[in-house]
Design a protein around this motif. Structure first.
Motif, PDB file in Angstrom:
ATOM      1  N   GLU A 195      -1.373 -15.774  -7.648  1.00 30.06           N
ATOM      2  CA  GLU A 195      -1.985 -17.056  -8.044  1.00 30.06           C
ATOM      3  C   GLU A 195      -2.571 -17.788  -6.834  1.00 30.06           C
ATOM      4  N   GLU A 196      -1.817 -17.747  -5.718  1.00 26.16           N
ATOM      5  CA  GLU A 196      -2.327 -18.413  -4.505  1.00 26.16           C
ATOM      6  C   GLU A 196      -3.655 -17.796  -4.075  1.00 26.16           C
ATOM      7  N   LEU A 197      -3.702 -16.459  -4.030  1.00 28.60           N
ATOM      8  CA  LEU A 197      -4.937 -15.784  -3.595  1.00 28.60           C
ATOM      9  C   LEU A 197      -6.085 -16.101  -4.543  1.00 28.60           C
ATOM     10  N   THR A 198      -5.788 -16.091  -5.855  1.00 26.81           N
ATOM     11  CA  THR A 198      -6.834 -16.364  -6.852  1.00 26.81           C
ATOM     12  C   THR A 198      -7.321 -17.807  -6.719  1.00 26.81           C
ATOM     13  N   ASN A 199      -6.367 -18.753  -6.692  1.00 19.98           N
ATOM     14  CA  ASN A 199      -6.743 -20.171  -6.649  1.00 19.98           C
ATOM     15  C   ASN A 199      -7.482 -20.532  -5.371  1.00 19.98           C
ATOM     16  N   GLU A 200      -7.137 -19.833  -4.283  1.00 13.97           N
ATOM     17  CA  GLU A 200      -7.772 -20.163  -2.998  1.00 13.97           C
ATOM     18  C   GLU A 200      -9.063 -19.356  -2.791  1.00 13.97           C
ATOM     19  N   GLY A 201      -9.403 -18.497  -3.777  1.00 17.69           N
ATOM     20  CA  GLY A 201     -10.698 -17.804  -3.731  1.00 17.69           C
ATOM     21  C   GLY A 201     -10.749 -16.581  -2.823  1.00 17.69           C
ATOM     22  N   TYR A 202      -9.604 -15.953  -2.559  1.00 16.02           N
ATOM     23  CA  TYR A 202      -9.616 -14.760  -1.700  1.00 16.02           C
ATOM     24  C   TYR A 202      -9.909 -13.514  -2.518  1.00 16.02           C
ATOM     25  N   GLU A 203     -10.508 -12.512  -1.834  1.00 11.86           N
ATOM     26  CA  GLU A 203     -10.885 -11.277  -2.514  1.00 11.86           C
ATOM     27  C   GLU A 203      -9.721 -10.288  -2.452  1.00 11.86           C
ATOM     28  N   PHE A 204      -9.305  -9.774  -3.604  1.00  6.44           N
ATOM     29  CA  PHE A 204      -8.273  -8.733  -3.600  1.00  6.44           C
ATOM     30  C   PHE A 204      -8.392  -7.856  -4.835  1.00  6.44           C
ATOM     31  N   GLU A 205      -7.847  -6.643  -4.705  1.00  9.30           N
ATOM     32  CA  GLU A 205      -7.819  -5.674  -5.816  1.00  9.30           C
ATOM     33  C   GLU A 205      -6.394  -5.176  -5.942  1.00  9.30           C
ATOM     34  N   GLU A 206      -5.986  -4.786  -7.153  1.00 13.12           N
ATOM     35  CA  GLU A 206      -4.680  -4.147  -7.341  1.00 13.12           C
ATOM     36  C   GLU A 206      -4.907  -2.793  -7.991  1.00 13.12           C
ATOM     37  N   VAL A 207      -4.430  -1.725  -7.374  1.00 18.22           N
ATOM     38  CA  VAL A 207      -4.624  -0.369  -7.906  1.00 18.22           C
ATOM     39  C   VAL A 207      -3.293   0.388  -7.873  1.00 18.22           C
ATOM     40  N   ARG A 208      -3.272   1.546  -8.594  1.00 17.00           N
ATOM     41  CA  ARG A 208      -2.030   2.344  -8.649  1.00 17.00           C
ATOM     42  C   ARG A 208      -2.090   3.567  -7.747  1.00 17.00           C
ATOM     43  N   GLN A 209      -3.302   4.062  -7.444  1.00 16.15           N
ATOM     44  CA  GLN A 209      -3.426   5.319  -6.690  1.00 16.15           C
ATOM     45  C   GLN A 209      -4.012   5.090  -5.306  1.00 16.15           C
ATOM     46  N   LEU A 210      -3.294   5.526  -4.273  1.00 14.32           N
ATOM     47  CA  LEU A 210      -3.784   5.384  -2.904  1.00 14.32           C
ATOM     48  C   LEU A 210      -5.078   6.178  -2.690  1.00 14.32           C
ATOM     49  N   GLU A 211      -5.145   7.372  -3.265  1.00 11.65           N
ATOM     50  CA  GLU A 211      -6.316   8.238  -3.067  1.00 11.65           C
ATOM     51  C   GLU A 211      -7.614   7.555  -3.517  1.00 11.65           C
ATOM     52  N   ASP A 212      -7.524   6.663  -4.519  1.00 12.29           N
ATOM     53  CA  ASP A 212      -8.734   6.018  -5.056  1.00 12.29           C
ATOM     54  C   ASP A 212      -9.366   5.055  -4.055  1.00 12.29           C
ATOM     55  N   VAL A 213      -8.579   4.542  -3.097  1.00  8.74           N
ATOM     56  CA  VAL A 213      -9.095   3.469  -2.230  1.00  8.74           C
ATOM     57  C   VAL A 213      -8.982   3.772  -0.734  1.00  8.74           C
ATOM     58  N   ILE A 214      -8.263   4.817  -0.376  1.00  7.41           N
ATOM     59  CA  ILE A 214      -7.950   5.021   1.048  1.00  7.41           C
ATOM     60  C   ILE A 214      -9.221   5.148   1.891  1.00  7.41           C
ATOM     61  N   GLY A 215     -10.275   5.669   1.310  1.00 11.65           N
ATOM     62  CA  GLY A 215     -11.534   5.848   2.056  1.00 11.65           C
ATOM     63  C   GLY A 215     -12.233   4.538   2.389  1.00 11.65           C
ATOM     64  N   ASN A 216     -11.815   3.426   1.773  1.00 14.10           N
ATOM     65  CA  ASN A 216     -12.476   2.129   2.015  1.00 14.10           C
ATOM     66  C   ASN A 216     -11.742   1.273   3.045  1.00 14.10           C
ATOM     67  N   LEU A 217     -10.605   1.767   3.538  1.00 15.91           N
ATOM     68  CA  LEU A 217      -9.724   0.889   4.317  1.00 15.91           C
ATOM     69  C   LEU A 217      -9.999   0.938   5.826  1.00 15.91           C
ATOM     70  N   ASP A 218      -9.816  -0.232   6.483  1.00 16.29           N
ATOM     71  CA  ASP A 218      -9.835  -0.298   7.951  1.00 16.29           C
ATOM     72  C   ASP A 218      -8.413  -0.203   8.497  1.00 16.29           C
ATOM     73  N   ILE A 219      -7.465  -0.704   7.713  1.00 19.08           N
ATOM     74  CA  ILE A 219      -6.033  -0.635   8.064  1.00 19.08           C
ATOM     75  C   ILE A 219      -5.279  -0.244   6.794  1.00 19.08           C
ATOM     76  N   LEU A 220      -4.357   0.693   6.924  1.00 21.46           N
ATOM     77  CA  LEU A 220      -3.450   1.021   5.816  1.00 21.46           C
ATOM     78  C   LEU A 220      -2.042   0.619   6.239  1.00 21.46           C
ATOM     79  N   TYR A 221      -1.464  -0.329   5.510  1.00 23.06           N
ATOM     80  CA  TYR A 221      -0.131  -0.852   5.832  1.00 23.06           C
ATOM     81  C   TYR A 221       0.849  -0.285   4.810  1.00 23.06           C
ATOM     82  N   MET A 222       1.600   0.732   5.218  1.00 18.38           N
ATOM     83  CA  MET A 222       2.571   1.377   4.331  1.00 18.38           C
ATOM     84  C   MET A 222       3.894   0.610   4.369  1.00 18.38           C
TER      85      MET A 222
END
Ligand code: CP
Length: 308
Positions: A195-222
């Motif tokens: 809610e904080e991220l949404t209300n403050e206008g920050y960009e975020f995505e929620e996904v279930r599979q790492l493989e779907d997004v790993i190619g877009n990342l600058d940092i991966l925090y496991m």
């Protein structure tokens, strides 16, 4: 008197100063080796720790100071029912600064209200872990040369992982930072943070599979699935191996996508990844000492003598 309970207790300017000081400490350790002569750090750990406690102790010893403390609630008078408020009143008679880890969210804040010495939150329940976060910022800055214009993937236990909650709060203050949260449904980020991220206008995505997004990342925090925060053992067993980063998955990432992890690791990063040049989690451990040295100096007001 200043305490450190959340990464947001430091303004962006103060964070920038702290990171510069940590960098100077890393490059010129001898210069700082007697700044805390005669000073004492108390480490009050009501929950287990390897890195945070030992790196705080190493930091104070590197600065010329001394340390005292306890490693578990069982070995302190908390086991006889002593309150955090009374404990910190007592410790204020013995030490100049303290680092406290506690399973209850807000316990270091309560301590700060009764303390005569600066209190550093060394991790409170699933809430915050500001000194880990500043270590993460330092490591990202060292590796990428910036803290803005970044896509960060946070993967694993995003519900209970206090390092995740702290890092999101700290990183959202920099321009053009996008978060991609990768977790099973049961371990998604807490609703208040969404809610904080949404209300403050920050960009975020929620996904279930790492493989779907790993190619877009600058940092991966496991992150590790936090066994100690589950009420149901079967649920933990079902979720504990939700994500395992191996070389095959990492081969889908950019050549300069660095992998961070606050540690301890259980299964979520395969040991074969340790030799990949993008594996930065043991660098993070080393950086934690420089950052905690800088924080001790700042909170004791001993940083002003250094022109950095
Ligand atoms: N990263 C971290 O907090 O590790 P410890 O639990 O070993 O202190």
């Amino acid at each position: 008197m200043k305490h450190l309970l959340s990464p947001l207790d430091f303004s962006l300017e103060e964070v920038s100063h702290m990171l510069k000081l940590a960098q100077d400490i890393m490059k010129n350790q001898e210069k700082y080796s007697h700044v805390c002569d005669g000073k004492k750090l108390a480490t009050l750990f009501y929950e287990p720790s390897t890195r945070t406690r030992l790196s705080f102790e190493a930091a104070m010893l590197n600065l010329g100071g001394k340390t005292l403390g306890f490693q578990s609630a069982d070995s302190s008078s908390a086991s006889k029912g002593e309150s955090v408020a009374d404990t910190i009143r007592v410790v204020s008679c013995y030490a100049d600064i303290c680092a406290m880890r506690h399973p209850k969210e807000g316990a270091p804040m309560v301590a700060s209200q009764y303390s005569r010495i600066p209190v550093i939150n060394a991790g409170d329940g699933g809430h915050n872990h500001p000194t880990q976060t500043f270590t993460d910022l330092f490591t990202i800055l060292e590796l990428k040369g910036r803290l803005d214009n970044m896509t960060i993937g946070l993967c694993g236990d995003l519900k209970f992982g206090r390092t995740v909650h702290s890092l999101v709060n700290a990183m959202k203050r920099y321009p053009n930072v996008k978060f991609i949260f990768v977790s099973p449904d049961e371990l998604k980020i807490p609703q208040y943070l969404r809610e904080e991220l949404t209300n403050e206008g920050y960009e975020f995505e929620e996904v279930r599979q790492l493989e779907d997004v790993i190619g877009n990342l600058d940092i991966l925090y496991m992150t590790r699935v936090q066994k100690e925060r589950f009420f149901n053992e079967d649920e933990y067993i079902r979720l504990k191996n939700s994500f395992i980063l191996d070389e095959r998955k990492l081969s889908l990432a950019k050549p300069d996508c660095y992998v961070l992890h606050p540690l301890p690791r259980v299964n979520e990063i395969s040991v074969e990844v340790d030799n990949d040049p993008r594996a930065a989690y043991f660098k993070q451990v080393q950086n934690g000492v420089y950052v905690r040295m800088a924080l001790i100096l700042i909170l004791l007001g001993l940083d002003k003598q250094f022109d950095i």
